[in-house]
Motif scaffolding. Sequence first.
Motif, short mmCIF file in Angstrom:
data_model
loop_
_atom_site.label_atom_id
_atom_site.label_comp_id
_atom_site.label_asym_id
_atom_site.label_seq_id
_atom_site.Cartn_x
_atom_site.Cartn_y
_atom_site.Cartn_z
N PHE A 44 -24.45 9.68 -39.85
CA PHE A 44 -23.61 10.87 -40.05
C PHE A 44 -22.14 10.51 -40.19
O PHE A 44 -21.40 11.18 -40.90
N GLY A 45 -21.71 9.44 -39.53
CA GLY A 45 -20.31 9.04 -39.61
C GLY A 45 -20.00 8.16 -40.80
O GLY A 45 -18.92 8.28 -41.41
N ASN A 46 -20.92 7.26 -41.14
CA ASN A 46 -20.71 6.34 -42.27
C ASN A 46 -22.05 6.11 -42.96
O ASN A 46 -22.67 5.06 -42.81
N PRO A 47 -22.53 7.09 -43.73
CA PRO A 47 -23.87 6.98 -44.34
C PRO A 47 -24.02 5.81 -45.30
O PRO A 47 -25.10 5.25 -45.41
N ALA A 48 -22.95 5.44 -45.98
CA ALA A 48 -23.04 4.31 -46.91
C ALA A 48 -23.34 3.02 -46.15
O ALA A 48 -24.21 2.23 -46.56
N LEU A 49 -22.64 2.80 -45.05
CA LEU A 49 -22.90 1.60 -44.25
C LEU A 49 -24.30 1.65 -43.64
O LEU A 49 -24.99 0.62 -43.55
N ALA A 50 -24.73 2.84 -43.24
CA ALA A 50 -26.09 3.00 -42.72
C ALA A 50 -27.12 2.59 -43.77
O ALA A 50 -28.12 1.92 -43.45
N GLY A 51 -26.89 2.98 -45.02
CA GLY A 51 -27.81 2.59 -46.10
C GLY A 51 -27.83 1.10 -46.33
O GLY A 51 -28.89 0.50 -46.56
N LEU A 52 -26.66 0.45 -46.27
CA LEU A 52 -26.59 -1.00 -46.46
C LEU A 52 -27.31 -1.74 -45.34
O LEU A 52 -28.08 -2.68 -45.59
N ILE A 53 -27.06 -1.33 -44.10
CA ILE A 53 -27.73 -1.98 -42.96
C ILE A 53 -29.23 -1.73 -43.03
O ILE A 53 -30.04 -2.64 -42.81
N GLY A 54 -29.61 -0.49 -43.35
CA GLY A 54 -31.03 -0.13 -43.39
C GLY A 54 -31.83 -0.96 -44.36
O GLY A 54 -32.98 -1.31 -44.09
N TRP A 55 -31.22 -1.31 -45.50
CA TRP A 55 -31.96 -2.09 -46.50
C TRP A 55 -31.71 -3.59 -46.38
O TRP A 55 -32.67 -4.37 -46.44
N GLN A 63 -40.12 -6.36 -44.12
CA GLN A 63 -41.06 -6.67 -45.20
C GLN A 63 -41.29 -8.17 -45.34
O GLN A 63 -42.37 -8.60 -45.74
N ILE A 64 -40.31 -8.99 -45.02
CA ILE A 64 -40.53 -10.44 -44.99
C ILE A 64 -41.64 -10.76 -44.00
O ILE A 64 -42.52 -11.59 -44.26
N GLY A 65 -41.62 -10.10 -42.85
CA GLY A 65 -42.68 -10.31 -41.86
C GLY A 65 -44.05 -9.95 -42.40
O GLY A 65 -45.03 -10.68 -42.18
N HIS A 66 -44.13 -8.85 -43.12
CA HIS A 66 -45.41 -8.41 -43.66
C HIS A 66 -45.90 -9.31 -44.79
O HIS A 66 -47.07 -9.71 -44.84
N PHE A 67 -45.02 -9.63 -45.72
CA PHE A 67 -45.44 -10.32 -46.93
C PHE A 67 -45.66 -11.82 -46.72
O PHE A 67 -46.51 -12.42 -47.38
N PHE A 68 -44.92 -12.43 -45.81
CA PHE A 68 -44.96 -13.89 -45.71
C PHE A 68 -45.60 -14.42 -44.42
O PHE A 68 -45.95 -15.60 -44.36
N PHE A 69 -45.75 -13.60 -43.41
CA PHE A 69 -46.25 -14.12 -42.14
C PHE A 69 -47.54 -13.48 -41.65
O PHE A 69 -48.18 -14.01 -40.75
N VAL A 99 -43.78 -1.64 -55.01
CA VAL A 99 -43.14 -0.66 -55.90
C VAL A 99 -41.82 -0.19 -55.31
O VAL A 99 -40.77 -0.16 -55.99
N LEU A 100 -41.83 0.16 -54.01
CA LEU A 100 -40.61 0.65 -53.35
C LEU A 100 -39.53 -0.43 -53.32
O LEU A 100 -38.35 -0.15 -53.62
N MET A 101 -39.91 -1.66 -52.99
CA MET A 101 -38.92 -2.74 -52.93
C MET A 101 -38.39 -3.08 -54.32
O MET A 101 -37.22 -3.46 -54.46
N ALA A 102 -39.21 -2.93 -55.35
CA ALA A 102 -38.76 -3.17 -56.72
C ALA A 102 -37.70 -2.14 -57.12
O ALA A 102 -36.70 -2.47 -57.76
#
Length: 210
Positions: A44-55, A63-69, A99-102
């Motif tokens: 709510f305070g800095n949604p752009a930074l939240a989006g960057l951290i989230g991805w 997803q690295i954990g799921h795909f590679f380990f 698809v989502l990661m692409a």
Amino acid sequence: MAGFFELLRVQRWDDHRYYHHSEVNQALHLLSAISFLCAYALIFGNPALAGLIGWLISMTSRQIGHFFFEPRTYDTVNQATHAYKEQIKVGYNLHRKVVLMAIWALSPLVLLLDPTCLGLFRAATSGFGFFRHLGYIWLAIGLGGLLFRTVQLFLVQDLQTGLVWATKIMTDPFNDIRLYYRAPLRLLKRRLHESDLLEAPAPEAAEPHH
């Protein structure tokens, strides 16, 4: 409500037992969960930074954990094949995640081709502005992916299943911390134990008796 919480428990248990065998994956999920909570605090305070951290941190580590380990062999613990687990996965199975990661990986091209993103932004005049706009786009992709699969579950299963899954996804960071907070320590102990075995001198052969 009792049925809602029971279905939530089942979805959480199925996700854990089918897709989180690897301790490396569990440790990465812990990192993901902590960074997701940081993103929640910023949304709510800095949604752009939240989006960057989230991805950049939360989703990539998860997803690295799921795909590679995570193993793809037959799951002897649950008596299930990988194909079966992919088929019954309520949310995003590995195919849907690709698809989502692409979409996420290709999304910066939108700003490179059209810095205004179809008029949503003023064209960025600096790298900071570009990544700020990108953070908004990534946040929209994350929320859109959640909403899309929720509505899809309404249609292909039922309303409750979709609502339970959406609740599970939004509360996963709290549940992952509860489940996997010991994973890094278990990994460290195992690595130290393996190092001790590798470095230990071989036992000397017994002297023959005459």
